[in-house]
Structures are given as C-alpha cells and as structure tokens.
Write a protein that holds these residues in place. Structure first.
Motif, PDB file in Angstrom:
ATOM      1  N   LYS A   7      41.287  58.696  79.123  1.00 58.01           N
ATOM      2  CA  LYS A   7      39.948  58.352  78.648  1.00 58.01           C
ATOM      3  C   LYS A   7      39.715  59.016  77.301  1.00 58.01           C
ATOM      4  N   SER A   8      38.836  58.418  76.508  1.00 60.83           N
ATOM      5  CA  SER A   8      38.475  59.026  75.233  1.00 60.83           C
ATOM      6  C   SER A   8      37.578  60.237  75.493  1.00 60.83           C
ATOM      7  N   GLY A   9      37.493  61.099  74.514  1.00 57.65           N
ATOM      8  CA  GLY A   9      36.602  62.258  74.624  1.00 57.65           C
ATOM      9  C   GLY A   9      35.170  61.833  74.846  1.00 57.65           C
ATOM     10  N   GLN A  10      34.777  60.734  74.208  1.00 55.71           N
ATOM     11  CA  GLN A  10      33.413  60.210  74.367  1.00 55.71           C
ATOM     12  C   GLN A  10      33.165  59.770  75.809  1.00 55.71           C
ATOM     13  N   GLN A  11      34.152  59.109  76.420  1.00 58.50           N
ATOM     14  CA  GLN A  11      34.001  58.677  77.805  1.00 58.50           C
ATOM     15  C   GLN A  11      33.862  59.871  78.739  1.00 58.50           C
ATOM     16  N   VAL A  12      34.680  60.887  78.514  1.00 57.74           N
ATOM     17  CA  VAL A  12      34.621  62.088  79.346  1.00 57.74           C
ATOM     18  C   VAL A  12      33.277  62.785  79.162  1.00 57.74           C
ATOM     19  N   ALA A  13      32.812  62.873  77.909  1.00 58.19           N
ATOM     20  CA  ALA A  13      31.514  63.505  77.640  1.00 58.19           C
ATOM     21  C   ALA A  13      30.391  62.762  78.350  1.00 58.19           C
ATOM     22  N   GLU A  14      30.438  61.431  78.335  1.00 58.03           N
ATOM     23  CA  GLU A  14      29.417  60.629  79.025  1.00 58.03           C
ATOM     24  C   GLU A  14      29.463  60.863  80.536  1.00 58.03           C
ATOM     25  N   GLU A  15      30.669  60.990  81.083  1.00 55.87           N
ATOM     26  CA  GLU A  15      30.802  61.279  82.515  1.00 55.87           C
ATOM     27  C   GLU A  15      30.199  62.640  82.847  1.00 55.87           C
ATOM     28  N   HIS A  16      30.409  63.616  81.979  1.00 57.00           N
ATOM     29  CA  HIS A  16      29.831  64.945  82.210  1.00 57.00           C
ATOM     30  C   HIS A  16      28.307  64.865  82.219  1.00 57.00           C
ATOM     31  N   VAL A  17      27.745  64.118  81.268  1.00 60.48           N
ATOM     32  CA  VAL A  17      26.284  63.958  81.208  1.00 60.48           C
ATOM     33  C   VAL A  17      25.781  63.304  82.488  1.00 60.48           C
ATOM     34  N   ALA A  18      26.433  62.225  82.900  1.00 60.63           N
ATOM     35  CA  ALA A  18      25.999  61.499  84.108  1.00 60.63           C
ATOM     36  C   ALA A  18      26.076  62.392  85.343  1.00 60.63           C
ATOM     37  N   THR A  19      27.150  63.160  85.456  1.00 61.01           N
ATOM     38  CA  THR A  19      27.308  64.052  86.608  1.00 61.01           C
ATOM     39  C   THR A  19      26.234  65.135  86.605  1.00 61.01           C
ATOM     40  N   LEU A  20      25.980  65.721  85.438  1.00 61.74           N
ATOM     41  CA  LEU A  20      24.954  66.760  85.344  1.00 61.74           C
ATOM     42  C   LEU A  20      23.586  66.191  85.708  1.00 61.74           C
ATOM     43  N   VAL A  21      23.279  65.002  85.222  1.00 57.11           N
ATOM     44  CA  VAL A  21      21.994  64.374  85.551  1.00 57.11           C
ATOM     45  C   VAL A  21      21.870  64.199  87.062  1.00 57.11           C
ATOM     46  N   GLU A  22      22.927  63.731  87.709  1.00 58.02           N
ATOM     47  CA  GLU A  22      22.903  63.551  89.170  1.00 58.02           C
ATOM     48  C   GLU A  22      22.597  64.862  89.888  1.00 58.02           C
ATOM     49  N   VAL A  23      23.261  65.929  89.471  1.00 56.22           N
ATOM     50  CA  VAL A  23      23.070  67.229  90.119  1.00 56.22           C
ATOM     51  C   VAL A  23      21.644  67.727  89.885  1.00 56.22           C
ATOM     52  N   LEU A  24      21.159  67.640  88.649  1.00 54.61           N
ATOM     53  CA  LEU A  24      19.809  68.121  88.335  1.00 54.61           C
ATOM     54  C   LEU A  24      18.745  67.316  89.081  1.00 54.61           C
TER      55      LEU A  24
END
Length: 111
Positions: A7-24
């Motif tokens: 995956k591109s760095g951008q895709q991984v960064a977006e996944e991190h954002v989505a995961t953090l949003v889910e947890v919060l």
C-alpha cells in the motif's frame, strides 16, 4: 509504498486515521474516559488498541489533531474542575520551564 504492505504511505495513513476514529468513537459512545497515566493521555495504550505504533500520533498530522481534540473533549467530560485546573497549571509550568531553558543564561545579559 509502505514497507511490506503493498500500500502507499497515503493509504496506510488513511487506515490509521480510520482506525483511530473508530477507537475514539467507541470510547465516547460508551461514555468511557480515554486511558490515562498520571493524568496524561496514555498514547501507548491507545496505539496498541489501534494496532499501530504510538509514533503515528506524531508522524500523522491528522491522527495528531484527532487525538488532541479527543483529549480536550475527554478532559471536559471526565475530569473534575480541580483536576482540570491542576492539568492547566502543570502545562503552564512546563511551558515556563521550556521558555527559561531556551532563553538560557545569556538571554538577559545581551550576549
């Protein structure tokens, strides 16, 4: 490409954002305070829950901002007025110490 993921760095960064949003959202929705250690947000615990390294909170600006806002809201919701005042005093003290360190002994002597 992000190392080993395909995956591109951008895709991984977006996944991190989505995961953090889910947890919060899960914490806020359940009315549970975010994990803390001595009053400070426990970034290690949150990162582990998200399944990524805590460095993401400093290297991904969107995650960093999401976490800052969540911490602010969590403090308002779950810390007593006394705890909030203590936290503010502590932060101001850290800022004063850092300013004094940066100014150093030469700052006032003109040289």
């Amino acid at each position: 490409m992000a190392k080993g993921s395909g995956k591109s760095g951008q895709q991984v960064a977006e996944e991190h954002v989505a995961t953090l949003v889910e947890v919060l959202v899960r914490y806020a929705g359940a009315g549970i305070p975010l994990p803390r250690f001595h009053g400070e947000l426990n970034r290690s615990a949150l990162a582990a829950e998200c399944g990524f390294d805590r460095k993401i909170f400093t290297t991904n600006p969107r995650c960093q901002e999401l976490l800052r806002k969540a911490d602010e809201e969590d403090r308002k919701r779950h810390l007593s007025a006394l705890d909030q005042a203590d936290f503010i005093r502590e932060q101001e003290s850290k800022i004063d110490e850092e300013r004094a360190r940066l100014e150093g002994p030469c700052a006032h002597s003109g040289g």
